[in-house]
Design a protein around this motif. Structure first.
Motif, PDB file in Angstrom:
ATOM      1  N   ALA A  64       0.540  -0.760   0.005  1.00 28.65           N
ATOM      2  CA  ALA A  64      -0.080  -0.057   0.151  1.00 28.65           C
ATOM      3  C   ALA A  64       1.142   1.189   0.144  1.00 28.65           C
ATOM      4  CB  ALA A  64      -0.324   0.088   1.169  1.00 28.65           C
ATOM      5  N   PRO A  65       1.011   2.541  -0.821  1.00 25.41           N
ATOM      6  CA  PRO A  65       1.392   3.584  -0.931  1.00 25.41           C
ATOM      7  C   PRO A  65       1.097   4.237  -0.125  1.00 25.41           C
ATOM      8  CG  PRO A  65      -0.096   3.616  -2.963  1.00 25.41           C
ATOM      9  CD  PRO A  65       0.167   2.064  -1.933  1.00 25.41           C
ATOM     10  N   MET A  66      -0.345   4.811   0.712  1.00 19.35           N
ATOM     11  CA  MET A  66      -0.742   5.315   1.434  1.00 19.35           C
ATOM     12  C   MET A  66      -1.355   4.407   2.500  1.00 19.35           C
ATOM     13  SD  MET A  66      -3.475   6.661  -1.323  1.00 19.35           S
ATOM     14  CE  MET A  66      -2.042   6.525  -2.419  1.00 19.35           C
ATOM     15  N   PRO A  67      -1.796   5.408   3.881  1.00 26.20           N
ATOM     16  CA  PRO A  67      -2.820   4.474   4.361  1.00 26.20           C
ATOM     17  C   PRO A  67      -4.163   4.448   3.981  1.00 26.20           C
ATOM     18  CG  PRO A  67      -2.127   6.344   5.822  1.00 26.20           C
ATOM     19  CD  PRO A  67      -1.023   6.383   4.423  1.00 26.20           C
ATOM     20  N   GLY A  68      -5.261   3.712   4.032  1.00 28.26           N
ATOM     21  CA  GLY A  68      -5.950   3.543   3.293  1.00 28.26           C
ATOM     22  C   GLY A  68      -7.604   2.366   3.063  1.00 28.26           C
ATOM     23  N   LYS A  69      -8.609   2.240   2.758  1.00 29.39           N
ATOM     24  CA  LYS A  69      -9.489   1.173   2.941  1.00 29.39           C
ATOM     25  C   LYS A  69      -9.542   0.419   1.419  1.00 29.39           C
ATOM     26  CE  LYS A  69     -14.238   0.584   4.559  1.00 29.39           C
ATOM     27  NZ  LYS A  69     -15.470   1.654   5.029  1.00 29.39           N
ATOM     28  N   VAL A  70      -9.483  -0.957   2.211  1.00 32.74           N
ATOM     29  CA  VAL A  70      -9.428  -1.673   0.529  1.00 32.74           C
ATOM     30  C   VAL A  70     -11.126  -1.159   0.045  1.00 32.74           C
ATOM     31  CG1 VAL A  70      -8.988  -3.892  -0.818  1.00 32.74           C
ATOM     32  CG2 VAL A  70      -7.495  -2.710   1.012  1.00 32.74           C
ATOM     33  N   VAL A  71     -11.821  -0.931  -1.080  1.00 30.40           N
ATOM     34  CA  VAL A  71     -12.743  -0.994  -1.823  1.00 30.40           C
ATOM     35  C   VAL A  71     -13.397  -1.597  -2.586  1.00 30.40           C
ATOM     36  CG1 VAL A  71     -13.432   1.692  -0.940  1.00 30.40           C
ATOM     37  CG2 VAL A  71     -12.105   1.140  -3.019  1.00 30.40           C
ATOM     38  N   ALA A  72     -12.389  -2.418  -3.446  1.00 28.32           N
ATOM     39  CA  ALA A  72     -12.256  -3.132  -4.028  1.00 28.32           C
ATOM     40  C   ALA A  72     -11.523  -4.090  -4.393  1.00 28.32           C
ATOM     41  CB  ALA A  72     -12.913  -2.794  -5.697  1.00 28.32           C
ATOM     42  N   LEU A  88      -6.085  -4.207  -6.425  1.00 34.26           N
ATOM     43  CA  LEU A  88      -7.529  -3.400  -6.073  1.00 34.26           C
ATOM     44  C   LEU A  88      -7.328  -2.676  -5.847  1.00 34.26           C
ATOM     45  CD1 LEU A  88      -4.730  -3.380  -3.488  1.00 34.26           C
ATOM     46  CD2 LEU A  88      -6.539  -5.688  -2.706  1.00 34.26           C
ATOM     47  N   VAL A  89      -8.774  -1.463  -5.543  1.00 30.46           N
ATOM     48  CA  VAL A  89      -9.010  -0.529  -5.455  1.00 30.46           C
ATOM     49  C   VAL A  89      -8.643   0.030  -3.776  1.00 30.46           C
ATOM     50  CG1 VAL A  89     -10.644   1.559  -5.878  1.00 30.46           C
ATOM     51  CG2 VAL A  89      -9.735  -0.223  -7.391  1.00 30.46           C
ATOM     52  N   LEU A  90      -7.673   1.892  -3.471  1.00 32.46           N
ATOM     53  CA  LEU A  90      -7.500   2.075  -2.505  1.00 32.46           C
ATOM     54  C   LEU A  90      -8.050   3.129  -2.697  1.00 32.46           C
ATOM     55  CD1 LEU A  90      -6.303   1.539   0.614  1.00 32.46           C
ATOM     56  CD2 LEU A  90      -3.875   2.053  -1.008  1.00 32.46           C
ATOM     57  N   GLU A  91      -9.232   3.457  -1.413  1.00 32.33           N
ATOM     58  CA  GLU A  91      -9.725   4.909  -0.918  1.00 32.33           C
ATOM     59  C   GLU A  91      -8.584   5.782  -0.073  1.00 32.33           C
ATOM     60  OE1 GLU A  91     -13.440   5.625   1.718  1.00 32.33           O
ATOM     61  OE2 GLU A  91     -14.107   5.230  -0.801  1.00 32.33           O
ATOM     62  N   ALA A  92      -8.549   6.432  -0.205  1.00 30.79           N
ATOM     63  CA  ALA A  92      -7.664   7.132   0.637  1.00 30.79           C
ATOM     64  C   ALA A  92      -7.743   8.406   0.256  1.00 30.79           C
ATOM     65  CB  ALA A  92      -5.928   7.273   0.514  1.00 30.79           C
ATOM     66  N   MET A  93      -8.499  10.004   1.308  1.00 30.15           N
ATOM     67  CA  MET A  93      -8.430  10.778   1.273  1.00 30.15           C
ATOM     68  C   MET A  93     -10.181  10.881  -0.006  1.00 30.15           C
ATOM     69  SD  MET A  93      -4.377  12.291   1.550  1.00 30.15           S
ATOM     70  CE  MET A  93      -5.305  14.157   1.018  1.00 30.15           C
ATOM     71  N   LYS A  94     -10.891  10.243   0.061  1.00 29.22           N
ATOM     72  CA  LYS A  94     -11.973  10.056  -0.461  1.00 29.22           C
ATOM     73  C   LYS A  94     -11.781   9.772  -1.740  1.00 29.22           C
ATOM     74  CE  LYS A  94     -14.813  12.678   2.696  1.00 29.22           C
ATOM     75  NZ  LYS A  94     -15.931  12.333   3.254  1.00 29.22           N
ATOM     76  N   MET A  95     -10.689   9.468  -2.187  1.00 29.26           N
ATOM     77  CA  MET A  95     -10.140   9.077  -4.010  1.00 29.26           C
ATOM     78  C   MET A  95      -9.923   7.359  -3.708  1.00 29.26           C
ATOM     79  SD  MET A  95      -7.403  12.530  -4.396  1.00 29.26           S
ATOM     80  CE  MET A  95      -7.533  12.221  -6.077  1.00 29.26           C
ATOM     81  N   GLU A  96     -10.015   7.443  -5.306  1.00 23.42           N
ATOM     82  CA  GLU A  96      -9.730   5.905  -5.352  1.00 23.42           C
ATOM     83  C   GLU A  96      -8.397   5.843  -6.109  1.00 23.42           C
ATOM     84  OE1 GLU A  96     -13.832   3.870  -6.801  1.00 23.42           O
ATOM     85  OE2 GLU A  96     -14.408   3.747  -5.211  1.00 23.42           O
ATOM     86  N   ILE A 110      -3.718 -12.614  -1.494  1.00 23.67           N
ATOM     87  CA  ILE A 110      -4.216 -11.522  -1.925  1.00 23.67           C
ATOM     88  C   ILE A 110      -4.370 -11.385  -0.423  1.00 23.67           C
ATOM     89  CG2 ILE A 110      -6.054 -10.346  -1.975  1.00 23.67           C
ATOM     90  CD1 ILE A 110      -5.436 -10.356  -4.460  1.00 23.67           C
ATOM     91  N   ASN A 111      -3.597 -10.683   0.167  1.00 21.11           N
ATOM     92  CA  ASN A 111      -3.711 -10.640   2.113  1.00 21.11           C
ATOM     93  C   ASN A 111      -4.712  -8.975   2.581  1.00 21.11           C
ATOM     94  OD1 ASN A 111      -1.493 -12.281   1.365  1.00 21.11           O
ATOM     95  ND2 ASN A 111      -0.433 -10.305   1.283  1.00 21.11           N
ATOM     96  N   ALA A 112      -5.596  -8.958   1.600  1.00 22.10           N
ATOM     97  CA  ALA A 112      -6.302  -7.859   2.233  1.00 22.10           C
ATOM     98  C   ALA A 112      -7.512  -7.940   1.951  1.00 22.10           C
ATOM     99  CB  ALA A 112      -5.891  -6.156   1.666  1.00 22.10           C
ATOM    100  N   SER A 113      -8.539  -8.126   2.456  1.00 23.38           N
ATOM    101  CA  SER A 113     -10.362  -7.565   2.161  1.00 23.38           C
ATOM    102  C   SER A 113     -10.857  -6.790   1.631  1.00 23.38           C
ATOM    103  CB  SER A 113     -10.985  -8.843   2.532  1.00 23.38           C
ATOM    104  OG  SER A 113     -10.029  -9.614   3.292  1.00 23.38           O
ATOM    105  N   THR A 114     -11.978  -6.648   0.870  1.00 23.45           N
ATOM    106  CA  THR A 114     -12.837  -5.562   0.431  1.00 23.45           C
ATOM    107  C   THR A 114     -13.096  -5.025   2.338  1.00 23.45           C
ATOM    108  OG1 THR A 114     -13.719  -6.311  -1.404  1.00 23.45           O
ATOM    109  CG2 THR A 114     -14.583  -4.570  -0.653  1.00 23.45           C
ATOM    110  N   GLY A 115     -12.592  -3.847   1.950  1.00 23.65           N
ATOM    111  CA  GLY A 115     -13.327  -2.905   3.794  1.00 23.65           C
ATOM    112  C   GLY A 115     -12.613  -2.472   4.495  1.00 23.65           C
ATOM    113  N   ASP A 116     -11.424  -3.775   4.353  1.00 25.65           N
ATOM    114  CA  ASP A 116      -9.885  -3.453   5.194  1.00 25.65           C
ATOM    115  C   ASP A 116      -9.327  -2.270   5.448  1.00 25.65           C
ATOM    116  OD1 ASP A 116     -10.833  -6.335   6.023  1.00 25.65           O
ATOM    117  OD2 ASP A 116      -8.690  -7.098   5.320  1.00 25.65           O
ATOM    118  N   SER A 117      -9.046  -1.741   6.840  1.00 27.51           N
ATOM    119  CA  SER A 117      -8.461  -0.675   6.393  1.00 27.51           C
ATOM    120  C   SER A 117      -6.682  -0.855   6.659  1.00 27.51           C
ATOM    121  CB  SER A 117      -8.572   0.582   8.001  1.00 27.51           C
ATOM    122  OG  SER A 117      -9.652   0.891   7.561  1.00 27.51           O
ATOM    123  N   VAL A 118      -5.768  -0.793   5.652  1.00 26.38           N
ATOM    124  CA  VAL A 118      -4.703  -0.730   5.747  1.00 26.38           C
ATOM    125  C   VAL A 118      -3.821   0.168   6.117  1.00 26.38           C
ATOM    126  CG1 VAL A 118      -4.948  -2.896   4.612  1.00 26.38           C
ATOM    127  CG2 VAL A 118      -4.223  -0.614   3.125  1.00 26.38           C
TER     128      VAL A 118
END
Length: 128
Positions: A64-72, A88-96, A110-118
């Motif tokens: 992950a290049p930044m902290p965020g939430k996995v949305v897909a 995968l798609v990571l949401e950070a600062m309201k941007m996907e 795949i080490n993360a699931s949809t909805g996980d905060s990383v």
């Protein structure tokens, strides 16, 4: 006066602080800027990213290049991907942000699931 050593971005600076109460904004005697000094000890190294799963010799970690939430999660284990394919798609600062494969390969994990905060640097997937 008190002397302190302050470390900023891995560089140590010697700082002298004059004790006493100052009311309002008062002109203080000009001091020469603090020169960097050798750090008494090397700063602790940043923690290394998590190791790839056992048996994944030669695998490439996708972090992950930044902290965020996995949305897909767009790829599955065993799926062949080409460089630039979205894993995968990571949401950070309201941007996907699309997290893409850094090279051609096969998804080993795949080490993360949809909805996980990383956190930044977390290993999200590995490629073989």
């Amino acid at each position: 006066m008190k002397n302190y050593t302050i470390i900023v971005n891995g560089k140590a600076y010697a700082v002298t602080v004059e004790e006493g109460a100052v009311s309002g904004i008062a002109a203080a005697p000009a001091a020469a800027p603090a020169a960097p000094v050798a750090a008494p000890a090397a700063p602790a190294a940043a923690p290394a990213p998590a190791a790839a799963p056992a048996g994944a010799a030669g695998s490439v970690s996708v972090s992950a290049p930044m902290p965020g939430k996995v949305v897909a999660v767009k790829a599955a284990v065993g799926q062949a991907v080409k460089k630039g394919d979205v894993i995968l798609v990571l949401e950070a600062m309201k941007m996907e942000n699309d997290i893409v494969a850094p090279q051609d390969g096969t998804i080993a994990s795949i080490n993360a699931s949809t909805g996980d905060s990383v956190e930044s640097g977390a290993v999200l997937a590995t490629l073989n």
